[in-house]
Design a protein around this motif. Sequence first.
Motif, PDB file in Angstrom:
ATOM      1  N   VAL A 226       0.562  -1.355  -0.451  1.00 30.95           N
ATOM      2  CA  VAL A 226       0.093  -0.056   0.094  1.00 30.95           C
ATOM      3  C   VAL A 226       1.236   1.032   0.161  1.00 30.95           C
ATOM      4  N   GLY A 227       0.582   2.227  -0.147  1.00 26.72           N
ATOM      5  CA  GLY A 227       0.672   3.258   0.394  1.00 26.72           C
ATOM      6  C   GLY A 227       1.483   4.550  -1.622  1.00 26.72           C
ATOM      7  N   ILE A 228       0.979   3.810  -2.649  1.00 27.51           N
ATOM      8  CA  ILE A 228       1.391   4.071  -4.181  1.00 27.51           C
ATOM      9  C   ILE A 228      -0.140   4.941  -4.619  1.00 27.51           C
ATOM     10  N   GLU A 229       0.562   6.113  -4.780  1.00 26.43           N
ATOM     11  CA  GLU A 229      -0.560   7.055  -5.652  1.00 26.43           C
ATOM     12  C   GLU A 229      -0.225   7.912  -6.488  1.00 26.43           C
ATOM     13  N   ASN A 230      -1.445   8.013  -7.069  1.00 29.44           N
ATOM     14  CA  ASN A 230      -1.262   9.205  -8.589  1.00 29.44           C
ATOM     15  C   ASN A 230      -0.016   8.083  -9.063  1.00 29.44           C
ATOM     16  N   ILE A 231      -0.187   7.517 -10.035  1.00 20.59           N
ATOM     17  CA  ILE A 231       0.900   7.239 -11.089  1.00 20.59           C
ATOM     18  C   ILE A 231      -0.215   6.681 -12.073  1.00 20.59           C
ATOM     19  N   ASN A 232       1.203   6.622 -13.476  1.00 20.32           N
ATOM     20  CA  ASN A 232       0.201   6.415 -15.050  1.00 20.32           C
ATOM     21  C   ASN A 232       0.825   5.000 -15.274  1.00 20.32           C
ATOM     22  N   ALA A 233      -0.782   4.713 -14.907  1.00 21.29           N
ATOM     23  CA  ALA A 233      -0.680   2.843 -15.410  1.00 21.29           C
ATOM     24  C   ALA A 233      -0.509   2.782 -16.942  1.00 21.29           C
ATOM     25  N   ALA A 234      -0.288   3.571 -17.800  1.00 23.37           N
ATOM     26  CA  ALA A 234      -0.322   3.975 -18.902  1.00 23.37           C
ATOM     27  C   ALA A 234       1.639   3.486 -19.789  1.00 23.37           C
ATOM     28  N   ARG A 235       1.761   2.090 -20.593  1.00 21.12           N
ATOM     29  CA  ARG A 235       2.856   1.736 -21.017  1.00 21.12           C
ATOM     30  C   ARG A 235       3.203   3.124 -21.510  1.00 21.12           C
ATOM     31  N   GLN A 236       4.319   3.565 -22.018  1.00 20.63           N
ATOM     32  CA  GLN A 236       5.580   4.506 -23.109  1.00 20.63           C
ATOM     33  C   GLN A 236       5.638   3.545 -23.821  1.00 20.63           C
ATOM     34  N   ALA A 237       5.200   3.638 -25.428  1.00 20.73           N
ATOM     35  CA  ALA A 237       5.972   2.949 -25.890  1.00 20.73           C
ATOM     36  C   ALA A 237       7.618   2.552 -26.208  1.00 20.73           C
ATOM     37  N   GLU A 238       7.706   1.858 -26.730  1.00 19.93           N
ATOM     38  CA  GLU A 238       8.984   0.982 -26.549  1.00 19.93           C
ATOM     39  C   GLU A 238       9.197   0.605 -28.184  1.00 19.93           C
ATOM     40  N   GLY A 269      14.143  -5.098 -39.279  1.00 18.99           N
ATOM     41  CA  GLY A 269      13.070  -5.558 -38.970  1.00 18.99           C
ATOM     42  C   GLY A 269      12.665  -3.943 -37.613  1.00 18.99           C
ATOM     43  N   GLY A 270      11.863  -5.162 -36.967  1.00 16.87           N
ATOM     44  CA  GLY A 270      11.680  -4.055 -35.845  1.00 16.87           C
ATOM     45  C   GLY A 270      10.364  -4.506 -34.995  1.00 16.87           C
ATOM     46  N   ASP A 271      10.748  -4.074 -33.575  1.00 17.16           N
ATOM     47  CA  ASP A 271       9.205  -4.513 -32.728  1.00 17.16           C
ATOM     48  C   ASP A 271       9.158  -3.762 -32.268  1.00 17.16           C
ATOM     49  N   LEU A 272       7.515  -3.344 -31.585  1.00 10.70           N
ATOM     50  CA  LEU A 272       6.649  -1.998 -31.622  1.00 10.70           C
ATOM     51  C   LEU A 272       5.917  -2.399 -29.888  1.00 10.70           C
ATOM     52  N   LYS A 273       6.562  -1.850 -28.860  1.00  9.28           N
ATOM     53  CA  LYS A 273       5.510  -2.071 -27.855  1.00  9.28           C
ATOM     54  C   LYS A 273       5.142  -1.164 -27.539  1.00  9.28           C
ATOM     55  N   MET A 274       4.230  -0.970 -26.828  1.00  7.08           N
ATOM     56  CA  MET A 274       2.988  -0.033 -26.206  1.00  7.08           C
ATOM     57  C   MET A 274       1.747   0.149 -26.016  1.00  7.08           C
ATOM     58  N   GLY A 275       1.193   0.870 -25.084  1.00 16.23           N
ATOM     59  CA  GLY A 275       0.129   0.547 -24.236  1.00 16.23           C
ATOM     60  C   GLY A 275      -0.879   1.050 -24.945  1.00 16.23           C
ATOM     61  N   LEU A 276      -2.132   0.499 -24.830  1.00 17.01           N
ATOM     62  CA  LEU A 276      -3.519   0.516 -25.582  1.00 17.01           C
ATOM     63  C   LEU A 276      -4.521   0.978 -24.295  1.00 17.01           C
ATOM     64  N   GLY A 277      -4.631   2.421 -24.083  1.00 20.14           N
ATOM     65  CA  GLY A 277      -4.861   2.582 -22.393  1.00 20.14           C
ATOM     66  C   GLY A 277      -3.731   1.675 -21.597  1.00 20.14           C
ATOM     67  N   PRO A 278      -4.629   2.297 -20.185  1.00 18.36           N
ATOM     68  CA  PRO A 278      -3.942   1.837 -18.555  1.00 18.36           C
ATOM     69  C   PRO A 278      -3.691   0.379 -19.040  1.00 18.36           C
ATOM     70  N   ASN A 279      -4.425  -0.646 -19.612  1.00 20.41           N
ATOM     71  CA  ASN A 279      -4.549  -1.896 -19.340  1.00 20.41           C
ATOM     72  C   ASN A 279      -4.112  -2.990 -20.267  1.00 20.41           C
TER      73      ASN A 279
END
Length: 881
Positions: A226-238, A269-279
Motif C-alpha cells: 500500500v501507499g502508492i498513489e497517483n502514478i500513470n498505468a499507461a505503458r510508454q511506447a518501446e 526489422g523491428g518490434d514495437l511495444k506500446m500501451g493501449l490505455g492503462p490495461n
Amino acid sequence: MKLLLCALLFALPGLIRAEVPDSAATPKLTVHAIHITEPVVIDGMLSEPVWSKDDGISTFRQLDPVEGAPASQTTTVHVAYDDAALYIGARCVDTAPDSMVVRLSRRDGNWDSDMFFCYLDPYHDQISGFYFALDAAGTLYDGTLYNDEWNDDSWNGVWEGKVHRDDHGWTAEMRIPFSQLRFQQKDQYTWGINFRRDVARRNERAYVVFTPKNGSGFVSRFPDLVGIENINAARQAEFLPYLTTRAEYSSHLPNDPFNSGSRYTPKFGGDLKMGLGPNLTLDGTVYPDFGQVEVDPAVVNLSDVETFFQEKRPFFIEGSTIFNFGSGGTNNNWGFNWPGVTFLYSRRIGRAPQGSTPNADFADVPSGTDILGAAKITGKVLESWNIGAIQAVTSREFADIQTGSVRSRAEVEPLTYYGVVRAQKEFEKGREALGFFSSLASRQFQDDRLRDQINKDGFVGGLDGWWTIDQDKTWVLGAWASVSRVDGNRARMLSLQRNSQHYFQRPDADDVAVDSNATSMTGYSARFRLNKQKGNFYLNASLGVINPKYEPNDLGFMSRSDVINGHLVMSYRWTEPRSFYRFIELGGSLFQNYDFDMNSTWRGLFHFGYIEFPNFYSLNWNTAYNPQTISTRRTRGGPAMLTPPGYQFDLYPSTDQRKSLVFSFDWFTYQAVHTRDWAFSPSVQWRPSTNISFSFSPSFEHDFEGAQYVGTFVDPAARSTFGRRYVFGEMNQNTLSAGMRLNWTFTPQMSLQVYVQPLISAAQFNRFKELAQPKTYDFNYYGENGSTIGLDDATNEYSVTPAGSSPFTFSNPDFNLKSLRGSAILRWEYLPGSTVYFVWTQSRSGMDDDGEFQFNRSIGHLFDATPDNIFLVKLSYWWNM
C-alpha cells in the motif's frame, strides 16, 4: 474405466474428512511504499536517505531446510516509488561473508548462488504477477507468475539492478519502471508483494510469506503493498529495431544453380511495444527476426508421431502464458498416456513450407516462411478479464526449380492468416474462472496443386474454467471442452482422414470410416479433472475424450485422436525432516485408455517415489505394469494388434546441487514379450570457477523391438488381414548421444555459451514377418512354411514371396545415422534492453544403410562429412519513446 470410477468414489469421502488444514497459513501482512522525490542512483550501495526512513520488512521464515523456522540470516527490505518506477532496497546480512556463494551467470542462468527476489502482483488478482531477482554476483533474473503458483522465466523486462558486497554480507538495489508492469489505473493502489532470500551454502530459501510443502497457492498469499498513489498505468511506447547479417556455408550438389555453397543475407526489422490505455499492451512486429539462437536437438523418430519442439522466438514467448488453455486452477495435471492438445503451437507460424515441389533436377526451397507482420494484444480489462490476441500474416513462398536448362517457380506455401483470441474471467479472487479460446488459420492458394496437400481453413474453439469446491481451496474441479473444423477439397480431406492422427482407413474399425466425398471435418474434445492440492495427502483424477474427427493441427499440436482416457493418482508426502530424510513422497495410480470402439488401448498400475536425504542427495524412481491391451496404431492404419503385457522401471539419483561438482544418472528399462529396451544417461555438471559452468550428459539407449513396422503391401490373397500384408521386422537399435554445454560469464551483461550434441544411431532389422490375424500378436515369418525372402545387394531391396501368393519388394530398413550439431553464442547487453549477438552454428550429418553400430567408423564418417556453417551478427537497440 469402471475400476477407476469405483476407486475414486470409494476414496473421496475419506479424503474429504481427512482434509489437512494449511498449517503454515500466515495472517495478512502489509508493506508500505514510501514516496520519494529525490533521485536514487542504482549502484547497490543503499546510500540514499530513503533506505533509512523506516524499519523495513525483516520477518523472513524458511521454507527450506527447516520449514517455518526463522531465517538463519537477517534480511531487511525497503520499498519506495516515484512517478516513474518502484524501488527496492535490501540489506542481506551474512555472519560469514567469506562463505557466501557468489557465482556469476548469464541472465536467468540460475547457478545456485546467494539470491534476493522481489515478487509483485500489480493487478492484485492473487493469480498472476512478475518476479525480479539479483544474485550476489549482480546477475539479473526476471519472469512472470501465473496460475497462482507457476512461473515462466522467458519474459525479459527492461529494469535496473545492482549489488554490493561488504564485510556484513551484501546489498541489492532495484529500479523497476512502471512501464514494465501491468496494472489498472486508480488514484490509490493495493498490490501484492513478497520477498525471498536464498543462502546457497545452507540450501536455505526464506520468504516473507511462503507456500507450505503441504499447501498450495503462492501469489494468493502475498502481503498487501500500500501507499502508492497517483502514478500513470499507461505503458510508454518501446521500439526495438534490429539489423542482422548472416553468412551460410553449406554442402551442395555439383552443378546446383541455386546453391554455390555460400549465401549472404542482410535483414532488418523491428518490434514495437506500446500501451493501449492503462490495461492493454500491443506488441507489433514488421519483418521480424525469428532466427533461433539455439539449434533444435537431433532426434531419431521411428514412430508415426510428429516431433514436438519448444518455441524459442521472443515475440511468441513473451506473454505466452495468457494463451494457456485448459490447465488453470489446478496445480497438478497428470497425463498417463493422454495425448494432450497444445492449443497454440506457435511454431506453426513461420514454419518450413508444407507443399511439395514438382519433379525437377534441382530445387531451392525456402527454409522457413516469412512472417510479413504480426501483432499481439495482452492485458486485463474490467478488473477480472484476462485477454490476449495474436494476428499474423505469412507470405506466399515459392521454390525455384530447374529441369535441364528450363527454370521455373512453384508455390510451396500459400499466403496465410493466423488469428488467436483468448479471454478468461476470474471470480472471487481466482477461486473460479470461465474462459474461451479460438484460433483460425486461413489460406489463399495460387497454385491449385497445393489444395490437395494443405487445409484451406482450420478453426478451433473452446471453453475452459475451474471451480474451487471448498472455502480452504483444497479441492478444485477443472474442465475444458473444444470443437474443431477444417475445410479443404476432397483430395485433402481424404489425406487428412488417413494420416497418423486419425487412421480412418482401419479395416476393422466400427466407429470411423473414410468419407471420400468429405470437404470438411468437425470434431470435439474435452477433459475434466479433480485435484486435492493441500495437505499431506494429494489426489488427482481426470477423464478426457478426443473424438476421432478432432483436428487442431493447423495452429495447435495433437499427436493422435480417438482417445478416451482416465486416471486416478494418489500420493502422500512427509514434509517434516527426520534423521534420515528431508522430504519423501510416495504415490501410485490407476490409468486406462479406450478408443471410441471401446478397445482397451492402454492401461496399467504406476508407482512413483522421491526422497531427499539430509545431505541434499536425492533419489527418484517409478515403476509400472501394463497388462495386455489392443493397439490400433502399430499397423499404421491397418487392423488392430495385440500389445503384450510389460513393465518399466526408472531410477534417477542425484548429488547435492549446491556443490561445484554434481553427478546424476537416469536408468530406464521397459520389458515385454519380444521387447527389451533400456537406457543409461549419466550426467555431470562442473563449476571450476564462479563464472564458468560445464555440463556433460552422455546417453546410451538399446532398443530391441520384436515387431517394428516396416510397410503395408496390397495383396488380395491376404484375406485374413483384409487384402493387405502388414510387414514387421525384429529391430536391434543402439543410440549414443551426448549434450555438452559450456557457460562462461564475463560480466552480468556479457556471456558466452557453447553447445555441442553428437548423435549416432544404428538399427538392424531381421526375421521379417507379417501379421497373421487381427487383434493378435501372431505372425507369419518369411522364409518359413513355403514363403521365401532374399536381399538383392545391388538394389538393397528385399524380395518376398508369401506362400501361395505373388512376390513383392521393400527397401532394406537398416540405417546408420550420424549427426553433430553445435552452436557458440556471445551475448552482450551493451545497454538495458539493447543487445548484440555473435552466433556460429555448425551441423554435420550422414546416413547409410549399414545397421551395425560401430563407434569409431561412425565418428570418422561424421567428421568426413561436409559441415554446414552459419555465422550471424544481430544488433538491436531498445528505444523508450
